[in-house]
Design a protein around this motif. Structure first.
Motif, PDB file in Angstrom:
ATOM      1  N   VAL A 245     -52.171   6.074  63.212  1.00 55.14           N
ATOM      2  CA  VAL A 245     -51.385   6.992  64.200  1.00 55.14           C
ATOM      3  C   VAL A 245     -51.439   4.649  65.073  1.00 55.14           C
ATOM      4  O   VAL A 245     -50.767   4.433  65.063  1.00 55.14           O
ATOM      5  CB  VAL A 245     -51.376   7.504  65.641  1.00 55.14           C
ATOM      6  CG1 VAL A 245     -50.802   6.968  66.770  1.00 55.14           C
ATOM      7  CG2 VAL A 245     -50.753   8.688  64.523  1.00 55.14           C
ATOM      8  N   GLN A 249     -48.865   1.739  64.909  1.00 56.37           N
ATOM      9  CA  GLN A 249     -48.438   0.428  65.963  1.00 56.37           C
ATOM     10  C   GLN A 249     -49.183  -0.505  66.142  1.00 56.37           C
ATOM     11  O   GLN A 249     -48.109  -1.363  66.050  1.00 56.37           O
ATOM     12  CB  GLN A 249     -48.735   1.974  67.832  1.00 56.37           C
ATOM     13  CG  GLN A 249     -49.186   3.079  67.295  1.00 56.37           C
ATOM     14  CD  GLN A 249     -49.496   3.774  69.036  1.00 56.37           C
ATOM     15  OE1 GLN A 249     -50.433   3.581  68.566  1.00 56.37           O
ATOM     16  NE2 GLN A 249     -48.451   4.626  69.101  1.00 56.37           N
ATOM     17  N   THR A 274     -45.147   9.182  61.199  1.00 55.28           N
ATOM     18  CA  THR A 274     -45.350  10.291  63.082  1.00 55.28           C
ATOM     19  C   THR A 274     -44.827   8.663  63.903  1.00 55.28           C
ATOM     20  O   THR A 274     -43.885   9.401  64.876  1.00 55.28           O
ATOM     21  CB  THR A 274     -46.296  10.904  63.316  1.00 55.28           C
ATOM     22  OG1 THR A 274     -46.723  11.927  62.665  1.00 55.28           O
ATOM     23  CG2 THR A 274     -46.231  11.523  65.380  1.00 55.28           C
ATOM     24  N   VAL A 275     -45.239   7.936  63.763  1.00 56.96           N
ATOM     25  CA  VAL A 275     -45.482   7.019  65.030  1.00 56.96           C
ATOM     26  C   VAL A 275     -43.630   5.947  64.517  1.00 56.96           C
ATOM     27  O   VAL A 275     -43.193   6.068  65.879  1.00 56.96           O
ATOM     28  CB  VAL A 275     -46.572   5.489  64.484  1.00 56.96           C
ATOM     29  CG1 VAL A 275     -46.049   4.051  65.239  1.00 56.96           C
ATOM     30  CG2 VAL A 275     -47.642   6.057  64.694  1.00 56.96           C
ATOM     31  N   GLN A 277     -40.789   7.407  63.699  1.00 57.46           N
ATOM     32  CA  GLN A 277     -40.082   8.232  63.945  1.00 57.46           C
ATOM     33  C   GLN A 277     -40.179   8.847  65.483  1.00 57.46           C
ATOM     34  O   GLN A 277     -39.011   8.214  65.847  1.00 57.46           O
ATOM     35  CB  GLN A 277     -40.167   9.864  63.218  1.00 57.46           C
ATOM     36  CG  GLN A 277     -40.122  10.066  61.492  1.00 57.46           C
ATOM     37  CD  GLN A 277     -40.069  11.565  61.000  1.00 57.46           C
ATOM     38  OE1 GLN A 277     -40.291  12.135  61.466  1.00 57.46           O
ATOM     39  NE2 GLN A 277     -39.500  11.550  59.990  1.00 57.46           N
ATOM     40  N   ARG A 278     -41.140   8.489  65.807  1.00 58.08           N
ATOM     41  CA  ARG A 278     -40.977   8.323  67.323  1.00 58.08           C
ATOM     42  C   ARG A 278     -40.194   7.268  67.762  1.00 58.08           C
ATOM     43  O   ARG A 278     -39.679   7.045  68.903  1.00 58.08           O
ATOM     44  CB  ARG A 278     -42.574   8.702  68.300  1.00 58.08           C
ATOM     45  CG  ARG A 278     -42.913   9.908  67.660  1.00 58.08           C
ATOM     46  CD  ARG A 278     -44.433   9.691  68.298  1.00 58.08           C
ATOM     47  NE  ARG A 278     -45.447  11.328  68.419  1.00 58.08           N
ATOM     48  CZ  ARG A 278     -46.722  11.371  68.344  1.00 58.08           C
ATOM     49  NH1 ARG A 278     -47.168  10.563  68.480  1.00 58.08           N
ATOM     50  NH2 ARG A 278     -47.092  12.430  68.082  1.00 58.08           N
ATOM     51  N   ALA A 279     -40.858   5.797  67.255  1.00 60.97           N
ATOM     52  CA  ALA A 279     -40.426   4.641  67.053  1.00 60.97           C
ATOM     53  C   ALA A 279     -38.304   5.024  66.868  1.00 60.97           C
ATOM     54  O   ALA A 279     -38.416   3.336  66.912  1.00 60.97           O
ATOM     55  CB  ALA A 279     -40.369   3.599  67.477  1.00 60.97           C
ATOM     56  N   HIS A 280     -38.136   5.988  66.713  1.00 59.76           N
ATOM     57  CA  HIS A 280     -36.356   6.018  65.938  1.00 59.76           C
ATOM     58  C   HIS A 280     -36.571   4.836  64.692  1.00 59.76           C
ATOM     59  O   HIS A 280     -34.891   4.285  64.513  1.00 59.76           O
ATOM     60  CB  HIS A 280     -35.856   5.813  67.341  1.00 59.76           C
ATOM     61  CG  HIS A 280     -35.762   6.309  68.562  1.00 59.76           C
ATOM     62  ND1 HIS A 280     -35.495   7.681  68.576  1.00 59.76           N
ATOM     63  CD2 HIS A 280     -36.157   6.499  69.337  1.00 59.76           C
ATOM     64  CE1 HIS A 280     -35.753   8.728  69.458  1.00 59.76           C
ATOM     65  NE2 HIS A 280     -36.167   7.386  69.979  1.00 59.76           N
ATOM     66  N   ARG A 282     -36.077   4.247  60.480  1.00 59.82           N
ATOM     67  CA  ARG A 282     -35.596   5.532  60.557  1.00 59.82           C
ATOM     68  C   ARG A 282     -36.338   4.675  58.684  1.00 59.82           C
ATOM     69  O   ARG A 282     -36.983   3.835  57.769  1.00 59.82           O
ATOM     70  CB  ARG A 282     -33.736   5.370  59.481  1.00 59.82           C
ATOM     71  CG  ARG A 282     -33.395   5.747  61.425  1.00 59.82           C
ATOM     72  CD  ARG A 282     -31.693   5.186  60.404  1.00 59.82           C
ATOM     73  NE  ARG A 282     -32.181   3.929  60.105  1.00 59.82           N
ATOM     74  CZ  ARG A 282     -30.734   3.342  59.986  1.00 59.82           C
ATOM     75  NH1 ARG A 282     -29.459   3.767  59.121  1.00 59.82           N
ATOM     76  NH2 ARG A 282     -30.509   1.971  59.465  1.00 59.82           N
TER      77      ARG A 282
END
Length: 372
Positions: A245, A249, A274-275, A277-280, A282
């Protein structure tokens, strides 16, 4: 007259009974069917399945899809015992668990028994007359290594970690790095982030080999821009996920225009997913993602992860083939066998039209950032 029903057996007693039969050679080859076992022990099918799962964990039986459950006891007269060294940390890694199971199966087919130990001292104290070892020289004291060579001679096979002069069987990790780079390149990706892990020290390990394979492919293709980012500390389990993670980033900050990421393990890929998808971001429309290991979870990820699988069955077969030759010929020369991984293509990598990947600045570049 009502027939008296036989009492059902406790699950623990069924397990001990079958274990005893297998170890005494009374139960070899294919086990009785579920129907036969439920009838014998007067229990439900689910109880028998749970017992079989316990036997699998204990390494006493194995399953072959479409065929049934088989005893791991040697099917030929016992010709020797092979010591398998698996340290406690190995037991946290699925590869070693799968390798242990497959090795036992292949050994049993050739009349060889497996004795699993958790330390070099345990290996040297065991009744084994051959050894399979997944630790390099750093895992031995000088005295232990000398005693290992004296006792086992050419009946000693290294897996994963190479020791000069000792037979060696491994996945081709350098080739795996090349394969990953080639796969992404052939899908039109020219700006690629690589999340490496455990690239530390001066010695060779599976991760440094993977790194060198990917790096060398990039160096041979002037239109590739690759940014390597990795760590210098040993990481495992949840620490690996947390590492993934944090470092994903950092990768996005340092190379925001990458079109693909190759993660050195599936657990790292999960953290990367995870990172993103959290940042939108795709997957694979914005960034493609590729892993390594083919963990069970990868088929359930969204999207299912393209990854690579280690050839566990072939590794076990080649290891046993070397041991059998050494048992037959004390003077047989050591062998080195490298087996390529298998690409598992799913839905996390997209193809980019070549016109869209033209680089503004020619020349392959690579950098590695170490996260301590």
């Amino acid at each position: 007259m009502v027939q008296k029903q036989e009492p059902s057996w406790p699950r623990a007693k069924i397990f001990e009974t079958l274990k005893d039969r297998i170890r005494k050679g009374k139960l070899t080859g294919q086990l009785p069917s579920l129907a036969q076992l439920t009838a014998e022990f007067h229990v439900s099918t689910s109880t028998v399945k749970k017992v079989i799962d316990q036997l699998k964990v204990a390494g006493l039986v194995y399953g072959e899809q479409g065929r049934g459950i088989f005893s791991s006891a040697p099917t030929r007269p016992l010709r020797g015992t092979v010591g398998l060294l698996l340290l406690p940390q190995h037991m946290e890694i699925p590869f070693y668990l799968h390798f242990s199971l497959r090795l036992r199966q292949v050994l049993a087919r050739h009349g060889l028994e497996c004795c699993q130990v958790d330390s070099v001292a345990g290996l040297l104290a065991s009744p084994a007359n051959a050894a399979v070892v997944p630790v390099g020289m750093s895992g031995f004291t000088p005295e232990q290594f000398q005693e290992t060579r004296r006792r086992f001679g050419n009946r000693h096979v290294q897996i994963i970690d190479r020791i000069p002069g000792v037979s060696y069987v491994s996945t081709d990790y350098y080739g795996a790095g090349m394969m990953a780079a080639r796969y992404l390149y052939e899908h039109g990706h020219r700006k690629i982030g690589v999340i490496a892990r455990d690239i530390y020290g001066e010695g060779e390990n599976l991760f440094t080999l993977r790194y060198h394979g990917f790096r060398d492919f990039a160096a041979a293709h002037a239109d590739m821009q690759v940014h390597f980012i990795g760590n210098t500390d040993y990481a495992i389990g949840f620490e690996t996920l947390n590492f993934a993670v944090a470092i994903t980033q950092q990768l996005l900050a340092e190379m925001p225009d990458n079109t693909a990421i190759f993660a050195f393990t599936d657990v790292v890929a999960l953290g990367t997913l995870t990172v993103l998808q959290r940042a939108h971001i795709r997957i694979p429309e914005d960034i493609s993602l590729m892993g390594f290991d083919n963990r069970e979870m990868t088929a359930l990820m969204n999207p299912p992860l393209t990854t690579m699988e280690e050839p566990v069955q072939l590794l076990a077969e080649e290891t046993v083939a070397i041991l059998i030759q050494a048992l037959d010929d004390p003077h047989a020369a050591p062998h080195e066998v490298l087996i390529p991984p298998r690409l598992i293509e799913r839905e996390s990598v997209r193809t980019i039209p070549l016109a869209a990947t033209a680089m503004k600045t020619p020349g392959a570049t690579s950098a590695i950032h170490r996260l301590d």
